[in-house]
Write a protein that holds these residues in place. Structure first.
Motif, PDB file in Angstrom:
ATOM      1  N   ASP A   6       0.824  -1.213   0.000  1.00  0.00           N
ATOM      2  CA  ASP A   6       0.000   0.000   0.000  1.00  0.00           C
ATOM      3  C   ASP A   6       0.857   1.261   0.000  1.00  0.00           C
ATOM      4  O   ASP A   6       0.418   2.320  -0.451  1.00  0.00           O
ATOM      5  N   THR A   7       2.064   1.166   0.526  1.00  0.00           N
ATOM      6  CA  THR A   7       2.949   2.325   0.576  1.00  0.00           C
ATOM      7  C   THR A   7       3.406   2.741  -0.815  1.00  0.00           C
ATOM      8  O   THR A   7       3.652   3.927  -1.066  1.00  0.00           O
ATOM      9  N   TYR A   8       3.485   1.781  -1.742  1.00  0.00           N
ATOM     10  CA  TYR A   8       4.078   2.068  -3.048  1.00  0.00           C
ATOM     11  C   TYR A   8       3.122   1.922  -4.230  1.00  0.00           C
ATOM     12  O   TYR A   8       3.281   2.624  -5.234  1.00  0.00           O
ATOM     13  N   LEU A   9       2.160   1.030  -4.145  1.00  0.00           N
ATOM     14  CA  LEU A   9       1.289   0.766  -5.290  1.00  0.00           C
ATOM     15  C   LEU A   9      -0.077   1.413  -5.090  1.00  0.00           C
ATOM     16  O   LEU A   9      -0.532   1.605  -3.966  1.00  0.00           O
ATOM     17  N   GLY A  10      -0.725   1.747  -6.199  1.00  0.00           N
ATOM     18  CA  GLY A  10      -2.056   2.344  -6.140  1.00  0.00           C
ATOM     19  C   GLY A  10      -2.054   3.857  -6.055  1.00  0.00           C
ATOM     20  O   GLY A  10      -3.113   4.468  -5.903  1.00  0.00           O
ATOM     21  N   TRP A  11      -0.880   4.469  -6.166  1.00  0.00           N
ATOM     22  CA  TRP A  11      -0.768   5.928  -6.120  1.00  0.00           C
ATOM     23  C   TRP A  11      -0.615   6.475  -7.534  1.00  0.00           C
ATOM     24  O   TRP A  11       0.144   5.943  -8.335  1.00  0.00           O
ATOM     25  N   ASP A  12      -1.333   7.543  -7.844  1.00  0.00           N
ATOM     26  CA  ASP A  12      -1.220   8.194  -9.149  1.00  0.00           C
ATOM     27  C   ASP A  12      -0.365   9.453  -9.024  1.00  0.00           C
ATOM     28  O   ASP A  12      -0.477  10.198  -8.044  1.00  0.00           O
ATOM     29  N   LYS A  13       0.472   9.687 -10.010  1.00  0.00           N
ATOM     30  CA  LYS A  13       1.300  10.887 -10.027  1.00  0.00           C
ATOM     31  C   LYS A  13       0.716  11.909 -10.995  1.00  0.00           C
ATOM     32  O   LYS A  13       0.264  11.553 -12.080  1.00  0.00           O
ATOM     33  N   PRO A  14       0.710  13.189 -10.616  1.00  0.00           N
ATOM     34  CA  PRO A  14       0.237  14.216 -11.552  1.00  0.00           C
ATOM     35  C   PRO A  14       1.129  14.235 -12.786  1.00  0.00           C
ATOM     36  O   PRO A  14       2.344  14.045 -12.691  1.00  0.00           O
ATOM     37  N   GLU A  15       0.514  14.456 -13.939  1.00  0.00           N
ATOM     38  CA  GLU A  15       1.253  14.379 -15.198  1.00  0.00           C
ATOM     39  C   GLU A  15       1.467  15.762 -15.804  1.00  0.00           C
ATOM     40  O   GLU A  15       0.589  16.629 -15.755  1.00  0.00           O
ATOM     41  N   ALA A  24       8.500  20.331 -13.182  1.00  0.00           N
ATOM     42  CA  ALA A  24       8.626  20.570 -11.741  1.00  0.00           C
ATOM     43  C   ALA A  24       7.303  21.133 -11.249  1.00  0.00           C
ATOM     44  O   ALA A  24       6.612  21.847 -11.983  1.00  0.00           O
ATOM     45  N   TRP A  25       6.955  20.816 -10.009  1.00  0.00           N
ATOM     46  CA  TRP A  25       5.673  21.262  -9.469  1.00  0.00           C
ATOM     47  C   TRP A  25       5.869  22.339  -8.411  1.00  0.00           C
ATOM     48  O   TRP A  25       6.684  22.194  -7.507  1.00  0.00           O
ATOM     49  N   ASP A  26       5.119  23.419  -8.564  1.00  0.00           N
ATOM     50  CA  ASP A  26       4.993  24.451  -7.535  1.00  0.00           C
ATOM     51  C   ASP A  26       3.776  24.051  -6.697  1.00  0.00           C
ATOM     52  O   ASP A  26       2.645  24.083  -7.180  1.00  0.00           O
ATOM     53  N   VAL A  27       4.008  23.626  -5.448  1.00  0.00           N
ATOM     54  CA  VAL A  27       2.941  23.070  -4.615  1.00  0.00           C
ATOM     55  C   VAL A  27       2.599  24.034  -3.488  1.00  0.00           C
ATOM     56  O   VAL A  27       3.482  24.536  -2.785  1.00  0.00           O
ATOM     57  N   GLY A  28       1.314  24.300  -3.327  1.00  0.00           N
ATOM     58  CA  GLY A  28       0.856  25.145  -2.230  1.00  0.00           C
ATOM     59  C   GLY A  28      -0.422  24.595  -1.626  1.00  0.00           C
ATOM     60  O   GLY A  28      -1.191  23.894  -2.296  1.00  0.00           O
ATOM     61  N   ARG A  66      -2.836  22.955  -4.399  1.00  0.00           N
ATOM     62  CA  ARG A  66      -2.664  23.418  -5.785  1.00  0.00           C
ATOM     63  C   ARG A  66      -1.271  23.029  -6.279  1.00  0.00           C
ATOM     64  O   ARG A  66      -0.268  23.294  -5.623  1.00  0.00           O
ATOM     65  N   LEU A  67      -1.237  22.381  -7.453  1.00  0.00           N
ATOM     66  CA  LEU A  67       0.024  22.015  -8.091  1.00  0.00           C
ATOM     67  C   LEU A  67       0.070  22.674  -9.462  1.00  0.00           C
ATOM     68  O   LEU A  67      -0.863  22.523 -10.262  1.00  0.00           O
ATOM     69  N   VAL A  68       1.139  23.388  -9.738  1.00  0.00           N
ATOM     70  CA  VAL A  68       1.269  24.102 -11.009  1.00  0.00           C
ATOM     71  C   VAL A  68       2.666  23.881 -11.571  1.00  0.00           C
ATOM     72  O   VAL A  68       3.663  23.979 -10.847  1.00  0.00           O
ATOM     73  N   CYS A  69       2.735  23.562 -12.858  1.00  0.00           N
ATOM     74  CA  CYS A  69       4.017  23.515 -13.554  1.00  0.00           C
ATOM     75  C   CYS A  69       4.136  24.784 -14.388  1.00  0.00           C
ATOM     76  O   CYS A  69       3.341  25.011 -15.308  1.00  0.00           O
ATOM     77  N   HIS A  70       5.112  25.614 -14.083  1.00  0.00           N
ATOM     78  CA  HIS A  70       5.277  26.879 -14.795  1.00  0.00           C
ATOM     79  C   HIS A  70       5.892  26.679 -16.173  1.00  0.00           C
ATOM     80  O   HIS A  70       5.879  27.602 -16.990  1.00  0.00           O
ATOM     81  N   SER A  71       6.399  25.481 -16.445  1.00  0.00           N
ATOM     82  CA  SER A  71       7.009  25.219 -17.743  1.00  0.00           C
ATOM     83  C   SER A  71       5.965  24.848 -18.793  1.00  0.00           C
ATOM     84  O   SER A  71       5.884  25.467 -19.850  1.00  0.00           O
ATOM     85  N   GLY A  73       2.490  24.418 -18.089  1.00  0.00           N
ATOM     86  CA  GLY A  73       1.161  24.949 -17.803  1.00  0.00           C
ATOM     87  C   GLY A  73       0.182  23.953 -17.226  1.00  0.00           C
ATOM     88  O   GLY A  73      -0.981  24.288 -16.985  1.00  0.00           O
ATOM     89  N   SER A  74       0.618  22.722 -16.978  1.00  0.00           N
ATOM     90  CA  SER A  74      -0.270  21.745 -16.358  1.00  0.00           C
ATOM     91  C   SER A  74      -0.541  22.153 -14.911  1.00  0.00           C
ATOM     92  O   SER A  74       0.348  22.654 -14.217  1.00  0.00           O
ATOM     93  N   ALA A  75      -1.780  21.936 -14.454  1.00  0.00           N
ATOM     94  CA  ALA A  75      -2.140  22.328 -13.089  1.00  0.00           C
ATOM     95  C   ALA A  75      -3.190  21.373 -12.530  1.00  0.00           C
ATOM     96  O   ALA A  75      -4.013  20.832 -13.266  1.00  0.00           O
ATOM     97  N   TYR A  76      -3.135  21.184 -11.221  1.00  0.00           N
ATOM     98  CA  TYR A  76      -4.111  20.357 -10.512  1.00  0.00           C
ATOM     99  C   TYR A  76      -4.578  21.115  -9.278  1.00  0.00           C
ATOM    100  O   TYR A  76      -3.782  21.778  -8.606  1.00  0.00           O
ATOM    101  N   VAL A  77      -5.878  20.996  -8.986  1.00  0.00           N
ATOM    102  CA  VAL A  77      -6.436  21.552  -7.758  1.00  0.00           C
ATOM    103  C   VAL A  77      -7.179  20.422  -7.047  1.00  0.00           C
ATOM    104  O   VAL A  77      -8.109  19.835  -7.602  1.00  0.00           O
ATOM    105  N   ILE A  78      -6.753  20.105  -5.845  1.00  0.00           N
ATOM    106  CA  ILE A  78      -7.328  19.009  -5.069  1.00  0.00           C
ATOM    107  C   ILE A  78      -7.925  19.602  -3.801  1.00  0.00           C
ATOM    108  O   ILE A  78      -7.243  20.317  -3.066  1.00  0.00           O
ATOM    109  N   SER A  79      -9.196  19.326  -3.544  1.00  0.00           N
ATOM    110  CA  SER A  79      -9.834  19.903  -2.362  1.00  0.00           C
ATOM    111  C   SER A  79     -10.505  18.825  -1.529  1.00  0.00           C
ATOM    112  O   SER A  79     -10.905  17.775  -2.032  1.00  0.00           O
ATOM    113  N   GLY A  80     -10.606  19.095  -0.252  1.00  0.00           N
ATOM    114  CA  GLY A  80     -11.241  18.166   0.672  1.00  0.00           C
ATOM    115  C   GLY A  80     -11.504  18.872   1.980  1.00  0.00           C
ATOM    116  O   GLY A  80     -11.271  20.076   2.117  1.00  0.00           O
TER     117      GLY A  80
END
Length: 229
Positions: A6-15, A24-28, A66-71, A73-80
Motif C-alpha cells: 500500500d505504501t508504493y502501489l495504487g498511487w497516481d502521479k500528476p502528469e 517541476a511542481w509548484d505546490v501550495g 494546488r500544483l502548477v508547472c510553470h514550464s 502549464g499543467s495544473a491540478y487543484v485538489i480539495s477536501g
C-alpha cells in the motif's frame, strides 16, 4: 496496519503536458476555516453524522492543494475537508511514512520500507526485534517501486512462543495461490514458522528465502525455447 505494498502501489502521479521541458511542481496548500456546506440552494442546510464522536457537520475546514508547472502549464487543484480525525493535514517525515527512505540492500535484493509499525514512534521497538518496517522487495538497480518490478514482500509476525518471525511472499503470479485481495498474488509463501520452508527469524533470512525462490525461476528465453519444441 498498512501493508508495505500500500505504501508504493495504487498511487497516481500528476502528469505534465507532453513535451514539458522543465517538469517541476509548484505546490501550495490553503485552508479556509469554518466553511458552510452548500447544496440545494441553502448554504446552511442540516448536515450531521449519526456517530456522536464524529465532528462531521454543516461547517467544516476546507483544504485545497494546488500544483502548477510553470514550464508546460499543467495544473491540478485538489480539495477536501479536514475533520480533525480521519481527514487532516499532518506535517511528518519519510521515517514516519516509510516512503522516501532509501532501500536497504540485503541478500542481493533491495528492501523498500513500508509504513512503520505503530506509526514509527519508537514505542515497543524491543517487541519487534528492533525493526520498524515491513518491506517490499525488488531486484537490484531499481530506482522506484512499481508493480512490474516487485518480486517479493516481507512482513513481521509472531512464532508459536511469541517471538518475532518474518513471513515472506515471492514471485508474483496472477494465478498464484497466495495473496488474495492484495495488489499482487504470489507463487510462493513462507509463514516464518516453518510452513513453506525454514523458519525465518530475521529480515536477512526472509530476503535470502525470496532470493532462492527467484533463482528457481527459469529465464523467460529458456521457457520460450522449451515451448517452441
Amino acid at each position: 496496519m498498512i501493508s508495505p505494498l500500500d505504501t508504493y502501489l495504487g498511487w497516481d502521479k500528476p502528469e505534465h503536458f507532453t513535451g514539458c521541458r522543465r517538469p517541476a511542481w509548484d505546490v501550495g496548500t490553503r485552508t479556509e476555516r469554518d466553511e458552510f456546506r452548500r447544496g440545494g440552494g441553502d448554504p446552511q442546510r442540516r448536515h450531521s453524522c449519526p456517530d456522536e464522536n464524529c465532528g462531521h457537520g454543516p461547517r467544516y475546514d476546507k483544504l485545497t492543494v494546488r500544483l502548477v508547472c510553470h514550464s508546460c502549464g499543467s495544473a491540478y487543484v485538489i480539495s477536501g475537508e479536514q475533520t480533525g480525525t480521519d481527514t487532516r493535514t499532518a506535517a511528518t517525515t519519510t521515517a514516519a511514512l516509510g516512503y522516501g527512505l532509501p532501500p536497504r540492500q540485503t541478500a542481493g535484493l533491495l528492501l523498500w520500507a513500508g509504513h512503520p509499525w505503530l506509526g514509527g514512534d519508537g514505542w515497543g521497538d524491543e517487541l519487534r526485534g528492533g525493526e520498524l518496517h515491513d518491506f517490499v522487495v525488488t531486484r537490484p538497480k531499481v530506482k522506484a517501486v512499481t508493480q512490474d518490478v516487485v518480486v517479493g514482500q516481507i512482513t513481521q509476525s509472531r512464532g508459536g512462543r511469541g517471538g518475532v518471525v518474518w513471513t515472506a511472499l515471492a514471485v508474483p503470479d496472477p494465478q498464484g495461490q497466495f495473496g488474495y485481495g492484495q495488489y499482487l498474488r504470489w507463487a510462493h509463501a513462507n509463514d516464518g514458522r516453518g510452513r513453506g520452508g525454514s523458519p525465518l527469524r530475521s529480515v536477512v533470512a526472509a530476503a535470502r528465502w525470496i532470493g532462492a525462490r527467484l533463482a528457481e525461476q527459469k529465464p523467460t528465453a529458456e521457457l520460450a525455447a522449451g515451448g517452441a519444441r
